[in-house]
Write a protein that holds these residues in place. Structure first.
Motif, PDB file in Angstrom:
ATOM      1  N   LEU A   1       0.831  -1.198   0.000  1.00 40.87           N
ATOM      2  CA  LEU A   1       0.000   0.000   0.000  1.00 40.87           C
ATOM      3  C   LEU A   1       0.864   1.246   0.000  1.00 40.87           C
ATOM      4  N   GLY A   2       1.951   1.184   0.808  1.00 47.67           N
ATOM      5  CA  GLY A   2       2.846   2.335   0.847  1.00 47.67           C
ATOM      6  C   GLY A   2       3.485   2.590  -0.495  1.00 47.67           C
ATOM      7  N   ALA A   3       3.879   1.487  -1.209  1.00 46.91           N
ATOM      8  CA  ALA A   3       4.495   1.663  -2.526  1.00 46.91           C
ATOM      9  C   ALA A   3       3.502   2.221  -3.511  1.00 46.91           C
ATOM     10  N   ALA A   4       2.235   1.692  -3.443  1.00 47.83           N
ATOM     11  CA  ALA A   4       1.226   2.153  -4.398  1.00 47.83           C
ATOM     12  C   ALA A   4       0.880   3.610  -4.172  1.00 47.83           C
ATOM     13  N   ASN A   5       0.984   4.064  -2.890  1.00 51.34           N
ATOM     14  CA  ASN A   5       0.556   5.414  -2.565  1.00 51.34           C
ATOM     15  C   ASN A   5       1.736   6.365  -2.397  1.00 51.34           C
ATOM     16  N   ALA A   6       2.906   6.005  -2.923  1.00 47.10           N
ATOM     17  CA  ALA A   6       4.050   6.908  -2.855  1.00 47.10           C
ATOM     18  C   ALA A   6       3.668   8.242  -3.474  1.00 47.10           C
ATOM     19  N   GLN A   7       4.008   9.317  -2.782  1.00 51.07           N
ATOM     20  CA  GLN A   7       3.617  10.638  -3.264  1.00 51.07           C
ATOM     21  C   GLN A   7       4.679  11.197  -4.199  1.00 51.07           C
ATOM     22  N   PRO A   8       4.266  11.965  -5.204  1.00 49.52           N
ATOM     23  CA  PRO A   8       5.236  12.546  -6.133  1.00 49.52           C
ATOM     24  C   PRO A   8       6.112  13.577  -5.440  1.00 49.52           C
ATOM     25  N   THR A   9       7.373  13.594  -5.788  1.00 51.70           N
ATOM     26  CA  THR A   9       8.313  14.585  -5.267  1.00 51.70           C
ATOM     27  C   THR A   9       9.157  15.102  -6.421  1.00 51.70           C
ATOM     28  N   GLY A  10       9.840  16.200  -6.201  1.00 49.70           N
ATOM     29  CA  GLY A  10      10.741  16.727  -7.215  1.00 49.70           C
ATOM     30  C   GLY A  10      10.005  17.424  -8.348  1.00 49.70           C
ATOM     31  N   GLU A  11      10.671  17.496  -9.496  1.00 47.58           N
ATOM     32  CA  GLU A  11      10.156  18.271 -10.627  1.00 47.58           C
ATOM     33  C   GLU A  11       9.705  17.358 -11.757  1.00 47.58           C
ATOM     34  N   TRP A  12       8.611  17.768 -12.428  1.00 44.88           N
ATOM     35  CA  TRP A  12       8.007  16.990 -13.505  1.00 44.88           C
ATOM     36  C   TRP A  12       7.713  17.913 -14.680  1.00 44.88           C
TER      37      TRP A  12
ATOM     38  N   TYR B   1       3.769  29.946 -11.691  1.00 44.93           N
ATOM     39  CA  TYR B   1       2.609  29.787 -10.819  1.00 44.93           C
ATOM     40  C   TYR B   1       3.027  29.092  -9.533  1.00 44.93           C
ATOM     41  N   THR B   2       2.162  29.182  -8.539  1.00 42.88           N
ATOM     42  CA  THR B   2       2.340  28.462  -7.284  1.00 42.88           C
ATOM     43  C   THR B   2       0.965  28.091  -6.753  1.00 42.88           C
ATOM     44  N   ALA B   3       0.898  27.041  -5.944  1.00 44.79           N
ATOM     45  CA  ALA B   3      -0.378  26.588  -5.380  1.00 44.79           C
ATOM     46  C   ALA B   3      -0.088  25.724  -4.162  1.00 44.79           C
ATOM     47  N   SER B   4      -1.094  25.572  -3.310  1.00 44.41           N
ATOM     48  CA  SER B   4      -0.991  24.595  -2.223  1.00 44.41           C
ATOM     49  C   SER B   4      -1.562  23.274  -2.727  1.00 44.41           C
ATOM     50  N   TYR B   5      -1.211  22.177  -2.059  1.00 42.51           N
ATOM     51  CA  TYR B   5      -1.760  20.884  -2.470  1.00 42.51           C
ATOM     52  C   TYR B   5      -1.943  19.989  -1.253  1.00 42.51           C
ATOM     53  N   ALA B   6      -2.810  19.000  -1.422  1.00 41.23           N
ATOM     54  CA  ALA B   6      -3.038  17.986  -0.394  1.00 41.23           C
ATOM     55  C   ALA B   6      -3.050  16.628  -1.076  1.00 41.23           C
ATOM     56  N   ALA B   7      -2.289  15.670  -0.524  1.00 43.99           N
ATOM     57  CA  ALA B   7      -2.205  14.331  -1.101  1.00 43.99           C
ATOM     58  C   ALA B   7      -2.440  13.294  -0.011  1.00 43.99           C
ATOM     59  N   ARG B   8      -3.265  12.293  -0.332  1.00 45.23           N
ATOM     60  CA  ARG B   8      -3.516  11.186   0.594  1.00 45.23           C
ATOM     61  C   ARG B   8      -3.901   9.972  -0.234  1.00 45.23           C
ATOM     62  N   ALA B   9      -3.228   8.833   0.036  1.00 41.98           N
ATOM     63  CA  ALA B   9      -3.432   7.633  -0.782  1.00 41.98           C
ATOM     64  C   ALA B   9      -3.217   8.025  -2.242  1.00 41.98           C
TER      65      ALA B   9
ATOM     66  N   ARG C   1      -7.118  12.974  -8.460  1.00 42.51           N
ATOM     67  CA  ARG C   1      -6.312  11.805  -8.102  1.00 42.51           C
ATOM     68  C   ARG C   1      -5.102  11.717  -9.026  1.00 42.51           C
ATOM     69  N   TYR C   2      -4.167  10.835  -8.664  1.00 41.47           N
ATOM     70  CA  TYR C   2      -2.932  10.706  -9.429  1.00 41.47           C
ATOM     71  C   TYR C   2      -2.479   9.256  -9.484  1.00 41.47           C
ATOM     72  N   GLU C   3      -1.588   8.981 -10.446  1.00 39.67           N
ATOM     73  CA  GLU C   3      -0.918   7.686 -10.559  1.00 39.67           C
ATOM     74  C   GLU C   3       0.569   7.935 -10.763  1.00 39.67           C
ATOM     75  N   LEU C   4       1.392   7.135 -10.105  1.00 37.65           N
ATOM     76  CA  LEU C   4       2.833   7.155 -10.341  1.00 37.65           C
ATOM     77  C   LEU C   4       3.221   5.864 -11.035  1.00 37.65           C
ATOM     78  N   ARG C   5       3.825   5.990 -12.223  1.00 40.63           N
ATOM     79  CA  ARG C   5       4.266   4.819 -12.981  1.00 40.63           C
ATOM     80  C   ARG C   5       5.745   4.994 -13.299  1.00 40.63           C
ATOM     81  N   GLY C   6       6.590   4.671 -12.348  1.00 40.75           N
ATOM     82  CA  GLY C   6       8.020   4.866 -12.557  1.00 40.75           C
ATOM     83  C   GLY C   6       8.333   6.340 -12.699  1.00 40.75           C
ATOM     84  N   ARG C   7       8.838   6.736 -13.872  1.00 40.73           N
ATOM     85  CA  ARG C   7       9.189   8.136 -14.120  1.00 40.73           C
ATOM     86  C   ARG C   7       8.042   8.912 -14.754  1.00 40.73           C
TER      87      ARG C   7
END
Length: 372
Positions: free
Chosen positions: A24-35, A73-81, A116-122
């Motif tokens: 679950l932790g791996a599936a819900n890893a939050q994005p970090t850094g620059e995209w 631009y700048t914004a606040s964000y909230a991420a969970r699962a 919602r979001y998905e992380l698929r490697g890079r």
């Protein structure tokens, strides 16, 4: 026995619970850094994004920031699962070219609706109802104009080396590569292809390579096509070695090109160096920046009074002409009234003469006088 059995029963669920927590932790890893944005689907329409103007998204502890295309631009964000939302999106208000502004508005509209979001490697995918945006990890493509102009023009494949073995590159038609700004295109042994081209964090990057799907009629043609397109997809460096362009892939495969017949960039030795515009039709230019030209080998660059540009050129007799596209930066600038375009002159071709430290270009009904 019962206690041992119960112990195993307790340890078993705990083990699976721990494994589940890890998954679950791996599936819900939050994005970090620059995209960097690569595509956006807005109102059911898929839009591929030019690497030169691609919006970026940087995650910090509680805020995101980046380039929306033209404005920051700048914004606040909230991420969970797998849930993600953005709030209080604030942007600068610079004047932007219409095409870039259109992309910027689409990007910010979809960003505000992300749920919602998905992380698929890079790859990072953001979902906003039926709309979505795909990002690749890494910063915005930079220096693409300056880098691409080094290799601009049409090239013909002269050699392929795979693991120390040279492949036969002779076939029914020449294998070609054309570099135009942020795009590559040409003929593979059996198909045509195109791809994006740029520089990310100082490194060459070739984007997805799209090609037609014709079958090669020989095993040799199929082998060459596989090696050629594979090396482009995995390119890590473009190198100019004398009159040749060498593409180096991550596995060491090399593609060696020579200038295509008729596209060679011929330089005029007397043009070498930097020039500053003094007059056009005896009128001094009016603007915030000097209008300049710089010739170095087969390259021509400069500033049109607002935007920097660059490309290759050739000389035929007393005529100077751009040998390919002249990519420019995208600053929004007021157009001087009744003042001709330097890049349009170079594309159309101009008669030139050099007298000591004075360069005169004549074309499109105007006379341009530069000095060193």
């Amino acid at each position: 026995m019962s206690a041992g059995y119960n112990g195993r029963m307790i340890r078993g669920p705990l083990k699976f619970m721990a494994l589940g927590a890890l998954l679950l932790g791996a599936a819900n890893a939050q994005p970090t850094g620059e995209w960097r944005l690569t595509s956006i689907t807005d109102a059911g329409r898929l839009i591929s994004v030019n690497a030169q103007v691609a919006p970026t998204l940087r995650f910090d502890a509680t805020r995101v920031s980046g380039l929306a295309g033209c404005n920051t631009y700048t914004a606040s964000y909230a991420a969970r699962a797998d849930l993600l939302t953005f709030a209080r999106v604030i942007t600068t208000k610079k004047a932007c070219p219409d095409q870039v502004l259109s992309l910027e508005e689409r990007y910010l509209n979809v960003l505000r609706g992300v749920r919602r979001y998905e992380l698929r490697g890079r790859t990072l995918v953001l979902h906003a109802g039926n709309d979505r945006m795909e990002f690749v990890q890494g910063g915005r493509v930079s220096d693409v104009t300056q880098t691409a102009t080094r290799y601009a023009g049409a090239w013909e494949l002269a050699g392929v080396n795979v693991a120390g073995r040279a492949l036969n590159v002779q076939g029914d038609r020449p294998v070609t590569l054309t570099v135009e700004g942020a795009r590559l295109s040409g003929n593979a042994p059996c198909n045509t292809y195109s791809a994006t081209f740029g520089v990310v964090n100082g490194a060459i990057q070739v984007g997805p390579v799209a090609s037609t799907r014709r079958l090669c009629t020989t095993d040799a043609g199929n082998q060459l096509e596989t090696a050629f397109l594979g090396a482009l997809r995995a390119a890590r460096a473009f190198e100019l070695r004398g009159e040749q362009l060498v593409v180096v892939a991550r596995d060491g495969t090399t593609l060696t090109f020579r200038r295509a017949s008729g596209s060679g960039a011929v330089t005029g030795a007397s043009l070498e160096g930097g020039w500053t515009l003094r007059t056009v039709d005896d009128r001094a230019p009016q603007g915030p920046r000097a209008i300049t030209l710089n010739f170095e080998g087969p390259q021509v660059g400069g500033n049109d009074g607002c935007n920097a540009f660059g490309g290759t050129y050739r000389v035929s007799g007393s005529t100077l002409r751009a040998a390919g596209p002249l990519p420019q930066t995208l600053m929004a600038c007021p157009e001087p009234a009744d003042f001709p375009s330097l890049t349009a002159l170079l594309r159309a071709g101009a008669t030139f003469s050099v007298n000591a430290d004075v360069l005169t270009l004549t074309g499109q009904g105007h006379t341009w006088v530069f000095s060193r």
